[in-house]
Design a protein around this motif. Sequence first.
Motif, short mmCIF file in Angstrom:
data_model
loop_
_atom_site.label_atom_id
_atom_site.label_comp_id
_atom_site.label_asym_id
_atom_site.label_seq_id
_atom_site.Cartn_x
_atom_site.Cartn_y
_atom_site.Cartn_z
N GLY A 147 0.80 -1.22 0.00
CA GLY A 147 0.00 0.00 0.00
C GLY A 147 0.83 1.26 0.00
N ILE A 148 0.14 2.37 -0.20
CA ILE A 148 0.79 3.67 -0.16
C ILE A 148 0.26 4.39 1.08
CG2 ILE A 148 1.02 5.90 -1.33
CD1 ILE A 148 0.48 4.33 -3.95
N ILE A 149 1.17 4.88 1.85
CA ILE A 149 0.74 5.61 3.04
C ILE A 149 0.71 7.09 2.70
CG2 ILE A 149 3.09 5.38 3.97
CD1 ILE A 149 1.86 5.58 6.73
N PHE A 150 -0.42 7.72 3.00
CA PHE A 150 -0.56 9.14 2.67
C PHE A 150 -1.12 9.90 3.85
CE2 PHE A 150 -4.64 7.24 1.53
CZ PHE A 150 -5.56 8.15 2.05
N LYS A 151 -1.03 11.20 3.77
CA LYS A 151 -1.50 12.05 4.84
C LYS A 151 -2.71 12.85 4.38
CE LYS A 151 1.93 13.55 8.16
NZ LYS A 151 1.52 12.65 9.19
N ALA A 152 -3.66 12.98 5.26
CA ALA A 152 -4.80 13.86 4.99
C ALA A 152 -5.21 14.44 6.33
CB ALA A 152 -5.95 13.09 4.36
N GLU A 153 -5.26 15.77 6.41
CA GLU A 153 -5.61 16.43 7.66
C GLU A 153 -4.78 15.90 8.83
OE1 GLU A 153 -7.46 19.07 8.24
OE2 GLU A 153 -7.88 19.27 6.09
N ARG A 154 -3.48 15.82 8.62
CA ARG A 154 -2.51 15.43 9.64
C ARG A 154 -2.67 13.98 10.13
NH1 ARG A 154 -3.75 20.50 10.43
NH2 ARG A 154 -5.46 20.02 11.83
N GLN A 155 -3.52 13.23 9.47
CA GLN A 155 -3.63 11.83 9.87
C GLN A 155 -3.13 10.93 8.74
OE1 GLN A 155 -7.30 10.94 11.89
NE2 GLN A 155 -7.07 8.74 11.57
N ASP A 156 -2.49 9.80 9.14
CA ASP A 156 -1.96 8.89 8.13
C ASP A 156 -2.99 7.83 7.75
OD1 ASP A 156 0.43 10.19 8.24
OD2 ASP A 156 1.35 8.81 9.69
N PHE A 157 -3.03 7.52 6.46
CA PHE A 157 -3.90 6.46 5.96
C PHE A 157 -3.12 5.61 4.97
CE2 PHE A 157 -6.62 9.96 7.09
CZ PHE A 157 -7.63 9.36 7.80
N VAL A 158 -3.65 4.42 4.72
CA VAL A 158 -3.02 3.56 3.73
C VAL A 158 -4.05 3.23 2.65
CG1 VAL A 158 -2.02 1.27 3.33
CG2 VAL A 158 -1.42 2.55 5.40
N ILE A 159 -3.61 3.30 1.40
CA ILE A 159 -4.48 2.88 0.31
C ILE A 159 -3.81 1.69 -0.39
CG2 ILE A 159 -3.48 4.63 -1.27
CD1 ILE A 159 -6.25 4.75 -2.62
N PHE A 196 -5.57 3.55 9.29
CA PHE A 196 -6.65 2.82 8.65
C PHE A 196 -6.32 2.55 7.19
CE2 PHE A 196 -8.74 4.85 12.22
CZ PHE A 196 -9.36 3.75 12.78
N ILE A 197 -6.77 1.42 6.72
CA ILE A 197 -6.59 1.08 5.31
C ILE A 197 -7.91 1.36 4.60
CG2 ILE A 197 -6.09 -0.76 3.66
CD1 ILE A 197 -4.52 -2.15 5.96
N LEU A 198 -7.79 2.15 3.57
CA LEU A 198 -8.97 2.61 2.85
C LEU A 198 -9.67 1.46 2.14
CD1 LEU A 198 -9.85 5.58 2.61
CD2 LEU A 198 -8.94 5.51 0.29
N ILE A 254 2.13 12.19 -0.01
CA ILE A 254 2.47 10.75 0.04
C ILE A 254 3.65 10.57 0.99
CG2 ILE A 254 3.43 8.81 -1.25
CD1 ILE A 254 1.86 9.75 -3.65
N ILE A 255 3.56 9.65 1.90
CA ILE A 255 4.65 9.43 2.85
C ILE A 255 5.57 8.31 2.39
CG2 ILE A 255 5.25 8.93 5.27
CD1 ILE A 255 3.48 11.31 5.23
N ASP A 256 4.99 7.18 2.05
CA ASP A 256 5.83 6.02 1.76
C ASP A 256 5.02 4.98 1.00
OD1 ASP A 256 8.06 4.48 1.73
OD2 ASP A 256 8.11 4.05 3.88
#
Lengths: 119, 674, 140
Positions: free
Chosen positions: B538-550, B656-658, B622-624
């Motif tokens: 997955g790709i870990i990304f940031k939205a509104e200072r929170q990390d998510f994975v897609i 969370f994983i989207l 995108i973080i990682d």
Amino acid sequence: MNVLVVDDSRTMRDLVTRELCKEGYDVETAEDGVDALKKVSGFQPKVVITDLNMPRMDGLQLTKALRARPETRYIPIIFLTTESGGELRQAAREAGATGWIVKPFDGPKLCAAVRRVSS
Amino acid sequence: MSADDFTDDMDEIRQIFFDECDEQLALLEEQLTSLTENTGDAEKINTIFRCVHSIKGGAAAFGMEDLVKFSHLFESVLDRFRSGYIPVDMEAVKTFLKCKDTLFDIVGAFKDGGQSYIVAPENVAELDVYLNSGAGSRSENIEMEDVFGLSFAPVKIEIDPPTDQKYSIIINVSSQFYKRGDDIRNILATLSELGQMTVDLDVANVPLLNTIQPDQSYLIWKVLLVTDIARQEIEEVFEWSGDDIHAEIILLTDKIIKTETYLPIFDDKHEELQIKKTVDRKGIATVRVDIQRIDKLVDLIGELVINQGAIQSQMRRNKISGDSFLGNVVAAQEQLIHELQENVIMMRAYPIKTVFQKLGRVVRETARFTDKQVKLILEGEDTEVDRSILEKISDPLTHMVRNAIDHGIEDSAERLKVGKEAEGLLRLRAFQRSGRIIVEIQDDGAGLDPERIYDKAVEKKIIEKGEKLDRDEIFSLIFEPGFSTVAKVTDVSGRGVGMDVVKKSLQQINGRIFINSTKGKGTTFSISLPFTLSVIEGIIFKAERQDFVIPVNNVSETVIFDPAKAFHIGDGKYGYPYRDGYLSVIYAAEILGYRPDGKNQKICFVIENENEDKIAFVVDKIIDHSRFVVKNLEDNYRKIKCFSTATILGDGNVAFILDVEFLFGEILKKESPC
Amino acid sequence: MGKSLVFSLGLQEFSVQISAVKEIKEWSKATAFPAAPSFVEGVVNVRGAVIPLVDMGQMIGVSSDNNEKKAIIFLRNETKVIGFSVTNVTDISDMDDTHFRDLPELSSENLKYFSNGIQSLGERMIFSVNVSSLFEGSLQ
């Protein structure tokens, strides 16, 4: 003392191994005749216990092959099989089988047989 | 190691036996089904015979009499085919398959702790027919009595009372005796175990040295044995060697015994055997491991991955370059951990065969029940799937196969009328496509009738009359709760479980289902499944200072987001140009309930679902890009909107994983694509 | 009645049976998720497991939003583990029937749902909290 157990059924291999280990034998297993032939030279068993019907190389062929090799010519070979038919038994005898045990599997009987050919 | 150590592992071997039964039954099924196309292959019959034989052998060892009896009967019949007494035809193959199912049931009964199993009499009768037909049937009849006279294991009958008896045994052997690897000393040693023994060697027959034949035996052994065992057992000692040994056993009365000088023998040898008690269990080629231990291993490696992430994020924080020595070591370690993880997960992978072969039985039974003729074709059985998935698809597939035969494939008369072969075709196919496993269930039956489905849905109040739906939408109505195309509940598929349950259970494992059907030609259900549920890329990304994975599978492209190009399309929604068209925009911040300010959003993922629908998903950063261990939220909580699972990041926080399908379904306010 | 873990929500003391307590940790910030009930703070990682964190005071409705939260009590019920943030963990006490009293008639429905009575320990008054109700409430 080294005993080679040849059987295509893992259940039987494990059962036989278990019984023989209980008696203090060193056991190596093989899945069929081909596998057994590969293992005899390294493991140098004092007794071979084999099933009759196996894929690739059956017990009869294995026995003949072992009898044909100088280093295994006199190794005792015990058949452990459910076949009780006289014809097959005779065939095994002619191939050079030392003994014949009819399943169902009976631990003490097996160990007695191994002692019987190896003492 | 003491003998006690072996008492417990009997259960283990019993378990191995059941595992092996499953393997043998699977092989049996495989061989039997291939017999259909290639009748009379001697090696195949031999393999089939061996499978049954193996089961019988193990069953006998564990005293499972009913299993022994039936497999013996089956085996006897197979033997007649093997010997060529009876030619193999389709009828025979059918009977064999039935027998295989029976074996499966008996094994199952014992596995569940049962002590006995009663075989359906018609199954035995069918086998009897083969046993009694063709050439050479007499001897087999005798064996039949053996089987049902319960005397498979020879019963020892005590003839003599257990008091000490004295036997004189005179032994001579032929040269053949030694050629078979036997040794007279072995026999003597065995006899010595039966009681008190003395041996006298008679050398009277030994010729002069110059006439001696080295491979001849000239010796005669005279044994005196005092024992309480039956004569029969003494005979058994010699029985082995057949004609190669001659032993005269005479029971002596007390007065005759007046022994002279007998030499005791082999006491020292015997001792040697007693001393050598070293135990070494080697040479077991496969190691059987409790699946829970592998699961634990998967979990532990998961934590290792998390720790690895922690090291890397700490390095970034301390501005340690990836080119530094430490950076290289850490990168190498990451690679190792990934390989470790892949390998361990592969340890849990099974070929889908295990499920397909169960379905073979379902097909046969359903065909029998509905009185239809169905030919099953399996493809891609070796496709490997993680156990976590495999466990969950068996039931839905079973249901769909039943459905395909019950509702899809027509009966022979109907098929002939419309110009099809009398025998219906059911094809099960598994293959990999872009990191997912696809399973197809294809029948050449009547196909789905969109009009009938539509009317039914109206009748069941699932849709309003007059509602405009395209073909795919109509088809997907069959997944609605309460929908059933056949009013009459049949014994086979109408067990209260509808296609809605099938769809739900597949969704739970991230599976999706599609229908393709042509009226009169047949229906294909395609199921798309992930390979494993435990790890995603997955790709870990940031939205509104929170990390998510897609999940990376869903991202077809990543582009820089230019807020100036986004245009309003009403209801607070935006569109965005992509290639030669326009996509709907979803801001990651929206999911969190924030109103995107249009300043932080820099990146746009073009995400795609199984139906190839696309949306523009806009995130801050995108973080990682990495692999993530999937944690099920339902383990300790429940389902959450937008996210079905979560993972743990390097800093120990949960991300969370989207659930991309959810985005398409829920947020676009469109029915889930199926 | 056995031993119970006593903790505080604001100024009021509560207790849960000790057998359900899996672990006690210092409070830490959870990862929030959308559309969560107001009393669910989010999820936290406890040695590789993702566990929901519930503000017990808010769920029971006995403390205001800005109560200080210092500890998380992880409770186990059947297969699930849920963390509950509390003001502080006080002690472990023996509970006994003779000092166990019903809740006053006019207690809120919410309190009646989560608590089955009051244990008096000298001057102290401790609401006994029902673990299965806590889980039912949290999983809504």
